[in-house]
Every structure is written in structure tokens, then in C-alpha cells.
Design an enzyme around this catalytic site. Structure first.
Site, PDB file in Angstrom:
ATOM      1  N   ILE A 141      -4.506 -10.941   3.945  1.00  0.00           N
ATOM      2  CA  ILE A 141      -4.590  -9.486   4.097  1.00  0.00           C
ATOM      3  C   ILE A 141      -4.318  -8.795   2.761  1.00  0.00           C
ATOM      4  O   ILE A 141      -3.618  -9.356   1.911  1.00  0.00           O
ATOM      5  CB  ILE A 141      -3.606  -9.029   5.207  1.00  0.00           C
ATOM      6  CG1 ILE A 141      -3.730  -7.516   5.479  1.00  0.00           C
ATOM      7  CG2 ILE A 141      -2.161  -9.408   4.899  1.00  0.00           C
ATOM      8  CD1 ILE A 141      -3.011  -7.057   6.757  1.00  0.00           C
ATOM      9  N   CYS A 142      -4.903  -7.593   2.595  1.00  0.00           N
ATOM     10  CA  CYS A 142      -4.601  -6.722   1.456  1.00  0.00           C
ATOM     11  C   CYS A 142      -5.144  -7.289   0.144  1.00  0.00           C
ATOM     12  O   CYS A 142      -6.356  -7.497   0.031  1.00  0.00           O
ATOM     13  CB  CYS A 142      -3.094  -6.485   1.428  1.00  0.00           C
ATOM     14  SG  CYS A 142      -2.574  -5.067   0.467  1.00  0.00           S
ATOM     15  N   ALA A 143      -4.297  -7.579  -0.823  1.00  0.00           N
ATOM     16  CA  ALA A 143      -4.771  -8.158  -2.085  1.00  0.00           C
ATOM     17  C   ALA A 143      -5.100  -9.646  -1.940  1.00  0.00           C
ATOM     18  O   ALA A 143      -5.899 -10.188  -2.708  1.00  0.00           O
ATOM     19  CB  ALA A 143      -3.711  -7.981  -3.168  1.00  0.00           C
ATOM     20  N   HIS A 163      -8.124  -5.190   0.574  1.00  0.00           N
ATOM     21  CA  HIS A 163      -7.781  -3.817   0.196  1.00  0.00           C
ATOM     22  C   HIS A 163      -8.912  -3.279  -0.690  1.00  0.00           C
ATOM     23  O   HIS A 163      -9.333  -3.969  -1.615  1.00  0.00           O
ATOM     24  CB  HIS A 163      -6.448  -3.805  -0.553  1.00  0.00           C
ATOM     25  CG  HIS A 163      -5.866  -2.437  -0.648  1.00  0.00           C
ATOM     26  ND1 HIS A 163      -6.294  -1.518  -1.576  1.00  0.00           N
ATOM     27  CD2 HIS A 163      -4.904  -1.820   0.089  1.00  0.00           C
ATOM     28  CE1 HIS A 163      -5.610  -0.392  -1.407  1.00  0.00           C
ATOM     29  NE2 HIS A 163      -4.764  -0.546  -0.400  1.00  0.00           N
TER      30      HIS A 163
END
Ligand SMILES: *[C@@H]1O[C@H](CO)[C@@H](O)[C@H](O)[C@H]1NC(C)=O
Ligand SMILES: *[C@@H]1O[C@H](CO)[C@@H](O)[C@H](O)[C@H]1NC(C)=O
Length: 428
Positions: A141-143, A163
């Protein structure tokens, strides 16, 4: 202790498959016939704690056995991990000690430099590559989809997201999708802290099916419309005044709900508040409700009680809320806060278990965890997700924890700041 280490020594000489069967049998016998699914959540310096906590918490609720392991190089700090936004966690073990163990899911939280630190852990790289080769479930998730999985070549030919600020790091072989959660074959990817619960529920669905995921989602009270603006039901509006940097106290106890505690600390920190995390237990290290995720507080409540705060805000979770209610220093601070018209707040179990019994909801509208709403004298607003009544702010459940923290940012710093953080979190 001695018995445990003797057992570990004996176990170390067993073949791996016998060892995992022996452990599975112990845990499985208590819960159900089948051994619980095993989930690895690796963490490192700079990991986004809300994402790590949401993954561990939600999968735990589904019945998985979650191991939070540090990928940091062994050092003087033992299992302590300095996650992002000043949050100190204590992992269950080290990634380096888990090589060769089988997991049903390896899920990487984001954050920077956390994702880069996960990427640089050779043992983790080997484990996730093996997981992918064998058709096992892996997620980020995200970066982390861009910085970690893409870097290892594990998203080739797959649809994936991350992201938006890291999307340009996706190589040409990855099919970028601008969606809150993407599932393609055995890889699940997602966008940021505010999509973490949706992501974790998608992981539950992959491991246990749709019915289980819906069962787990129920008591979280997730947002009816992901991506929509936050809503504050406000009564008797007043300005929350602070002289300079807002000073915020977040008390924590054993059994505090981790997503609620970490959203508050993380988001208020992002906004620029000076957040003090105070333990109401007998030491700084506390164990949160679901994962027994260990969190290190900044100070003991006795120390915090000597200071003044612009806001005191409590996470929920049982028995954490009960412990708050019986902690004299905290109750005295809250009463002083209310008497001097300064801001205070609570989420989930804490309005009913802490504020109501001490008269701190008198004449006020409040939100509450729905199954506990019958404990409130005034139940007229207990279906709201976030309620502000003058200097009091309350909210409902883990699924409204981000909205709750954003509403606090709105009151302390204004709408513009709250919206900019909401976007950074992929809340909207
Ligand atoms: C932040 O809070 C700490 C206590 O937790 C205090 O010592 C410090 O002075 C505060 N810093 C600012 C900039 O307000
Ligand atoms: C609270 O949790 C910590 C960390 O696991 C533990 O050391 C401590 O004994 C617990 N306190 C109580 C009162 O249970």
C-alpha cells in the site's frame, strides 16, 4: 521463561514442517479445527503506522495469526521501530528470523523511508519473491507498491495502484490503475492511509471469502462513500482557541484500539500539533487491543498531568476505555478541561465508558460506538460519525477514526489544512 527457551531450543532442531505443524496445532485447537492463516506485516524505520496497524488489526479480526516483524538491521534498540510521525512501535520479531516460514499473506505497509527500508531487506525480498513464485498472496500500500514491489519486479504485467505521488515510479510493464484498491491475480495494491481499511478488507476477502469480509466490516462502521468529504455534525459552534502550536494529549492504555490511537497521533502530527502520548498503565509500553501491537508512549500520565493542553482526546477500545475511566489523573485533567471551556474528545467506547459516567457529556450531543449508545443519556446524535458540541468532539468507531482526526484538524487549524491532509491520506 526458561521453559520457553528450552522449548525453542528443542524446536530449533526439528524439521521446519514439523515445527510449523506443532505450532499450528496448539493455536488451531483453541480456535477451530483448521490452523489459523498466517500473515506477515513487515515494518521498518519510517513505516506508515496507520497502514501497518489497519492491516494487522483487520486481519486479526478475521481470525488470522498476524506477525509484525521488523526489517530493520539488528541494533541496540531490540525490536523497537521508529515508525513515521514520531510513533514508536515494538515488533513481535525480526524478518531475518522468519526466513523459511510459510505465510498465507505478506502485506507491506507504505510510508517513507519505510518502503525503501523494506526494499533493502534482503531476507524480505527473498521471502516475497518466493511467495509470488508459489502463487501466494502478497500486497502493498501507499509508497510500497512502487518503491518496494515494483523495484523487485513483482508487479510485471499486472494491474496495480499506489499513492499518486509515487505512480511515476511504476515501470512500463506495470498497468497503472487509479483506484483505491486493485486486486490482480495474487497481488493486491492500494493507495494510502485512508484506503488502508478497504485494502485490509480486500485481503480478508482474498483469504476467507466475501462473507467473512462483510462480517469483519460490520463493527468497523466503514465510510458509506469512500472518497467523499468528511462531515461534521456541529452544535453550539465555538472557536477552539490555542496560543501558538496546539498542544494535544492522547492517553493510551492496554486495550486501546490501535487504528483509533494511531490515526489521532499520525494525523495531528501531520497537521503540526505537538502531540504528547501518555500511558495510563504502569509503564510507557502499552499493548493495543487487536494485535497486542505494542506502542511506546512519550510520558506517563502523572507527568502529563503537570501540563496544560489545548485538547485531550481519547481512543476507544476495551478494556482501554475502562482503564481511562479509573485513572484519577486523567479524569481530573478532563474535568479541568471542560470547566475551563477547553477542547476534549473521545471515540468509540470512550464516550460511553469515560465521558458519560464522569458527567462530561452533560447537556451535550455526542457520537458513540452504536452497540454502546444505550449507555448515553442523550442518544439523539449517536448515529452521527463525528459530532462537535462546543468544545467537545466525539466519534463512532475505527472506520470513522480518520474523519474524527480530520475534524479535529479542521477545528484547530481550519478547513484548508484539513482538506490538504485529507488529500495526502487519499481520504478524498
Ligand atoms: C511539545 O510538548 C512537549 C511535552 O510533551 C514540551 O516539552 C515541548 O515544549 C512542546 N513543544 C512545543 C514546540 O510546543
Ligand atoms: C500492559 O501491557 C504491557 C505491555 O505488554 C505489559 O508489560 C503490562 O504488564 C500491561 N499492564 C497491565 C496492568 O496489564
Amino acid at each position: 521463561m526458561a521453559a520457553a527457551s528450552a522449548m525453542a531450543r528443542r524446536a530449533a532442531s526439528w524439521p521446519r514442517f514439523l515445527l510449523s505443524r506443532a505450532f499450528a496445532a496448539t493455536v488451531g485447537a483453541a480456535a477451530s479445527e483448521r490452523p489459523p492463516k498466517r500473515v506477515l506485516v513487515p515494518v521498518a524505520a519510517g513505516t506508515e503506522p496507520v497502514e501497518a496497524a489497519a492491516t494487522a488489526d483487520v486481519l486479526n479480526r478475521a481470525g488470522a495469526r498476524v506477525t509484525v516483524a521488523t526489517a530493520d538491521p539488528a541494533g541496540d534498540h531490540g525490536l523497537l521501530v521508529e515508525a513515521a510521525y514520531g510513533i514508536k512501535l515494538v515488533a513481535d520479531g525480526r524478518v531475518a528470523d522468519l526466513e523459511g516460514e510459510a505465510f498465507d499473506l505478506i502485506a507491506l505497509p507504505g510510508g517513507m523511508p519505510g518502503s525503501a527500508n523494506l526494499r533493502d531487506c534482503k531476507v524480505l525480498e527473498k521471502m516475497v519473491k518466493k511467495q509470488a513464485e508459489q502463487g501466494g498472496l502478497y500486497a502493498a500500500i501507499c509508497a510500497a507498491p512502487a518503491v518496494t514491489l515494483a523495484h523487485w519486479g513483482l508487479l510485471k504485467g499486472l494491474k496495480a495502484t499506489c499513492h499518486p505521488s509515487f505512480m511515476d515510479r511504476f515501470t512500463a510493464e506495470i498497468i497503472p490503475v487509479n483506484s483505491r484498491v486493485v486486486v490482480d491475480r495474487n497481488a493486491v495494491t492500494s493507495q494510502g492511509p485512508a484506503t488502508a481499511i478497504e485494502y485490509a478488507l480486500a485481503l480478508v476477502e482474498q483469504l476467507y471469502g466475501k462473507e467473512k469480509s462483510e462480517e469483519v466490516a460490520g463493527p468497523l462502521y466503514i465510510r458509506p462513500q469512500p472518497g467523499a468529504d468528511y462531515v461534521i455534525d456541529e452544535f453550539n459552534p465555538v472557536e477552539w482557541k490555542c496560543s501558538g502550536i496546539p498542544q494535544v494529549l492522547v492517553p493510551v492504555a492496554n486495550g486501546s484500539e490501535e487504528m483509533e490511537a494511531l490515526n489521532l497521533i499520525d494525523i495531528l502530527h501531520r497537521a503540526g500539533a505537538n502531540v504528547t502520548v501518555a500511558s495510563v498503565e504502569d509503564k510507557l509500553q502499552i499493548a493495543t487491543r487487536r494485535h497486542k501491537f505494542n506502542l511506546i508512549a512519550d510520558v506517563m500520565i502523572e507527568e502529563a498531568a503537570k501540563r496544560e493542553f489545548d485538547l485531550i482526546v481519547m481512543p476507544g477500545g476495551l478494556p482501554g476505555a475502562q482503564k481511562f475511566s479509573s485513572t484519577k489523573e486523567l479524569i481530573d485533567l478532563l474535568k479541568k478541561q471542560a470547566e475551563s471551556n477547553k477542547a476534549y474528545g473521545a471515540i468509540c467506547a470512550s464516550p460511553a465508558y469515560v465521558l458519560e459516567p464522569h458527567g462530561l457529556l452533560k447537556g451535550k450531543k455526542a457520537a458513540s460506538f452504536s452497540p454502546m449508545a444505550h449507555l448515553l443519556t442523550d442518544q439523539s446524535t449517536c448515529d452521527s460519525r463525528v459530532v462537535v458540541d462546543g468544545n467537545l468532539i466525539t466519534s463512532k468507531a475505527p472506520g470513522s477514526a480518520t474523519e474524527f482526526a480530520l475534524a479535529i484538524v479542521h477545528k484547530l487549524f481550519g478547513r484548508e489544512k484539513a482538506v490538504s491532509i485529507a488529500k495526502e491520506l487519499i481520504f478524498m
